[in-house]
Design an enzyme around this catalytic site. Sequence first.
Site, PDB file in Angstrom:
ATOM      1  N   ASP A  23      -8.828 -10.188  10.148  1.00  0.00           N
ATOM      2  CA  ASP A  23      -7.707  -9.445  10.688  1.00  0.00           C
ATOM      3  C   ASP A  23      -7.540  -8.401  10.337  1.00  0.00           C
ATOM      4  O   ASP A  23      -7.386  -7.133   9.885  1.00  0.00           O
ATOM      5  CB  ASP A  23      -8.683  -8.977  12.136  1.00  0.00           C
ATOM      6  CG  ASP A  23      -8.669  -7.289  12.511  1.00  0.00           C
ATOM      7  OD1 ASP A  23      -9.734  -5.968  13.000  1.00  0.00           O
ATOM      8  OD2 ASP A  23      -7.520  -7.116  13.203  1.00  0.00           O
ATOM      9  N   ILE A  68      -6.399   1.093  18.213  1.00  0.00           N
ATOM     10  CA  ILE A  68      -5.739   1.641  17.851  1.00  0.00           C
ATOM     11  C   ILE A  68      -6.080   3.597  17.423  1.00  0.00           C
ATOM     12  O   ILE A  68      -5.312   4.253  16.537  1.00  0.00           O
ATOM     13  CB  ILE A  68      -6.872   1.334  16.145  1.00  0.00           C
ATOM     14  CG1 ILE A  68      -5.819   1.983  14.983  1.00  0.00           C
ATOM     15  CG2 ILE A  68      -8.216   1.542  16.007  1.00  0.00           C
ATOM     16  CD1 ILE A  68      -4.308   1.333  14.785  1.00  0.00           C
ATOM     17  N   SER A 110     -16.223   7.316  24.690  1.00  0.00           N
ATOM     18  CA  SER A 110     -16.236   5.834  24.977  1.00  0.00           C
ATOM     19  C   SER A 110     -15.873   5.419  26.674  1.00  0.00           C
ATOM     20  O   SER A 110     -16.011   6.447  27.003  1.00  0.00           O
ATOM     21  CB  SER A 110     -14.248   6.167  24.719  1.00  0.00           C
ATOM     22  OG  SER A 110     -13.451   5.012  25.067  1.00  0.00           O
ATOM     23  N   LYS A 134     -10.852  -0.083   9.672  1.00  0.00           N
ATOM     24  CA  LYS A 134     -11.421  -1.385   9.087  1.00  0.00           C
ATOM     25  C   LYS A 134     -11.298  -2.396  10.200  1.00  0.00           C
ATOM     26  O   LYS A 134     -11.168  -2.147  10.632  1.00  0.00           O
ATOM     27  CB  LYS A 134      -9.866  -1.638   7.860  1.00  0.00           C
ATOM     28  CG  LYS A 134      -8.627  -1.450   8.459  1.00  0.00           C
ATOM     29  CD  LYS A 134      -8.099  -2.415   9.387  1.00  0.00           C
ATOM     30  CE  LYS A 134      -8.316  -3.788   9.378  1.00  0.00           C
ATOM     31  NZ  LYS A 134      -7.384  -4.613  10.003  1.00  0.00           N
TER      32      LYS A 134
HETATM   33  P1  NAP Z   1      -9.961  -2.519  20.909  1.00  0.00           P
HETATM   34  O1  NAP Z   1      -8.784  -1.654  21.281  1.00  0.00           O
HETATM   35  O2  NAP Z   1     -10.452  -3.439  21.212  1.00  0.00           O
HETATM   36  O3  NAP Z   1     -11.158  -0.689  21.116  1.00  0.00           O
HETATM   37  C1  NAP Z   1     -10.932  -0.150  20.594  1.00  0.00           C
HETATM   38  C2  NAP Z   1     -12.618   0.475  22.116  1.00  0.00           C
HETATM   39  O4  NAP Z   1     -13.557   0.202  20.824  1.00  0.00           O
HETATM   40  C3  NAP Z   1     -12.222  -0.051  23.046  1.00  0.00           C
HETATM   41  O5  NAP Z   1     -11.197   0.276  24.013  1.00  0.00           O
HETATM   42  C4  NAP Z   1     -13.639   0.327  23.396  1.00  0.00           C
HETATM   43  O6  NAP Z   1     -13.793   1.552  24.122  1.00  0.00           O
HETATM   44  C5  NAP Z   1     -14.256   0.141  22.216  1.00  0.00           C
HETATM   45  N1  NAP Z   1     -14.922  -1.354  22.063  1.00  0.00           N
HETATM   46  C6  NAP Z   1     -14.702  -2.511  22.785  1.00  0.00           C
HETATM   47  N2  NAP Z   1     -15.494  -3.710  22.293  1.00  0.00           N
HETATM   48  C7  NAP Z   1     -17.062  -3.088  22.041  1.00  0.00           C
HETATM   49  C8  NAP Z   1     -17.961  -3.296  21.713  1.00  0.00           C
HETATM   50  N3  NAP Z   1     -18.268  -4.873  22.260  1.00  0.00           N
HETATM   51  N4  NAP Z   1     -19.021  -2.186  22.004  1.00  0.00           N
HETATM   52  C9  NAP Z   1     -18.822  -1.144  22.424  1.00  0.00           C
HETATM   53  N5  NAP Z   1     -17.214  -0.392  22.158  1.00  0.00           N
HETATM   54  C10 NAP Z   1     -16.464  -1.323  22.207  1.00  0.00           C
HETATM   55  O7  NAP Z   1      -9.808  -3.023  18.902  1.00  0.00           O
HETATM   56  P2  NAP Z   1      -8.672  -1.880  18.602  1.00  0.00           P
HETATM   57  O8  NAP Z   1      -7.053  -2.148  18.150  1.00  0.00           O
HETATM   58  O9  NAP Z   1      -8.444  -0.595  18.665  1.00  0.00           O
HETATM   59  O10 NAP Z   1      -9.520  -2.399  17.297  1.00  0.00           O
HETATM   60  C11 NAP Z   1      -9.981  -1.105  17.341  1.00  0.00           C
HETATM   61  C12 NAP Z   1     -10.383  -1.744  15.454  1.00  0.00           C
HETATM   62  O11 NAP Z   1      -9.690  -1.148  14.435  1.00  0.00           O
HETATM   63  C13 NAP Z   1     -10.779  -2.229  14.721  1.00  0.00           C
HETATM   64  O12 NAP Z   1     -11.823  -3.277  13.247  1.00  0.00           O
HETATM   65  C14 NAP Z   1      -9.468  -2.777  14.188  1.00  0.00           C
HETATM   66  O13 NAP Z   1      -9.736  -4.476  12.951  1.00  0.00           O
HETATM   67  C15 NAP Z   1      -8.615  -1.730  13.189  1.00  0.00           C
HETATM   68  N6  NAP Z   1      -7.103  -2.048  13.481  1.00  0.00           N
HETATM   69  C16 NAP Z   1      -6.911  -2.601  14.695  1.00  0.00           C
HETATM   70  C17 NAP Z   1      -5.441  -2.102  14.629  1.00  0.00           C
HETATM   71  C18 NAP Z   1      -4.530  -2.586  15.644  1.00  0.00           C
HETATM   72  O14 NAP Z   1      -3.384  -2.314  15.886  1.00  0.00           O
HETATM   73  N7  NAP Z   1      -4.936  -3.275  17.135  1.00  0.00           N
HETATM   74  C19 NAP Z   1      -4.740  -1.448  13.765  1.00  0.00           C
HETATM   75  C20 NAP Z   1      -5.545  -1.118  12.185  1.00  0.00           C
HETATM   76  C21 NAP Z   1      -7.051  -1.681  12.526  1.00  0.00           C
HETATM   77  P3  NAP Z   1     -14.985   1.571  25.379  1.00  0.00           P
HETATM   78  O15 NAP Z   1     -14.429   0.446  26.094  1.00  0.00           O
HETATM   79  O16 NAP Z   1     -13.970   2.678  25.999  1.00  0.00           O
HETATM   80  O17 NAP Z   1     -15.845   2.159  25.065  1.00  0.00           O
END
Ligand code: NAP
Length: 333
Positions: free
Chosen positions: A194, A40, A62, A116
């Site tokens: 989610d 995101i 990150s 969120k």
């Molecule tokens: P993601 O790509 O799986 O995770 C985002 C980043 O967070 C990862 O690249 C990682 O960065 C870090 N991370 C992951 N697991 C972690 C952990 N256990 N401890 C610390 N850092 C961690 O997730 P995302 O899809 O971007 O979603 C993140 C948030 O945005 C969620 O709450 C989701 O509901 C919200 N969101 C997502 C979307 C979507 O379309 N994906 C849309 C709207 C909102 P590093 O490993 O580099 O630290």
Amino acid sequence: MSREPIPARISTSSKVLVERQFLVTVTEPVAIAIVGVGKIARDQHLPSIASNARFRLAATASRHGGVDGVENFETIDTLLSARSDVQAVALCQPPQVRFEAAAKAIRAGRHVLLEKPPGATIAEVETLVAMARSQGVSLFATWHSRFATGVEPTREWLKGKTVRRVAVTWKEDVRRWHPGQAWIWEPGGLGVFDPGINALSIVTAILPPVHVTRATLEFPEGRDAPIAAQLTFAGESGFSATADFDWRQTGPQTWDIEVETDEGRLVLSKGGAEMLVDGKAVLADSDQEYAGIYRRFAELIEAGESDIDLSPLVHVADAFMLGRRSVVEPFED
Ligand code: NAP
């Protein structure tokens, strides 16, 4: 940026807590850091910050990510201690680790934008609210779907009409939207809630209060989060509402909210991007959600306010509390 304390004035509605703490005059872009450069952050936060003159991407934290030309830190701790110039952080990690990062940033006097859902529990976000208040920083619990093009016009259209029935259908393909995201199946990851919480964030913005009266949750064998859920709501206003969330929909994806009123039937479609009244499209626009989020965050910082509405998360918590659970076939990524 100059900052001048003004008397605390707290205005609370049933839904939204907005607190005024400091009057801030912004004279230059707010230096912001993104924490958790993942899906995101890359899809939405980076382009939205780049196109908003009120922010400047100053750093990232990150473990595996980063942005070319911007200083990256392994952890938020090193970011906060090394970069006192960073005034705000956008926390884009999964919800299970958001509280700890937010608490550190608030303690360090930084404004905080929460992706969120704002946290893994309700109480932890309430703790952040109290911390932000005492530190005099802005805390923004974002609900991106509330910034979809059709949401505010829908709220306006519904004014003065009698709502008879509401049906939410939010069905998508988890393999397409969340490939390999293990956290989403872990406790606190919310599973199908989610995306479902996005629908609830719209429902709570456009309609009078309702509460969950019945829920069924379908957990794939061996998983800690549901792949589907059906909810029923009731409220003082007298209309009934249902929500049908499913992550097993392949082919066309469905993100619809239908509202039957005494003066016609409104459908908010495509996650809020399209609005139809009695079958006729009255509004359709492209994705504006995160631009709206950053406009609002800038306003909050400038006004010395916070914006935290936990009502979508309350519905999810209630569904987990009240829900009848069934185990369905295992899910493999
Ligand atoms: P993601 O790509 O799986 O995770 C985002 C980043 O967070 C990862 O690249 C990682 O960065 C870090 N991370 C992951 N697991 C972690 C952990 N256990 N401890 C610390 N850092 C961690 O997730 P995302 O899809 O971007 O979603 C993140 C948030 O945005 C969620 O709450 C989701 O509901 C919200 N969101 C997502 C979307 C979507 O379309 N994906 C849309 C709207 C909102 P590093 O490993 O580099 O630290």
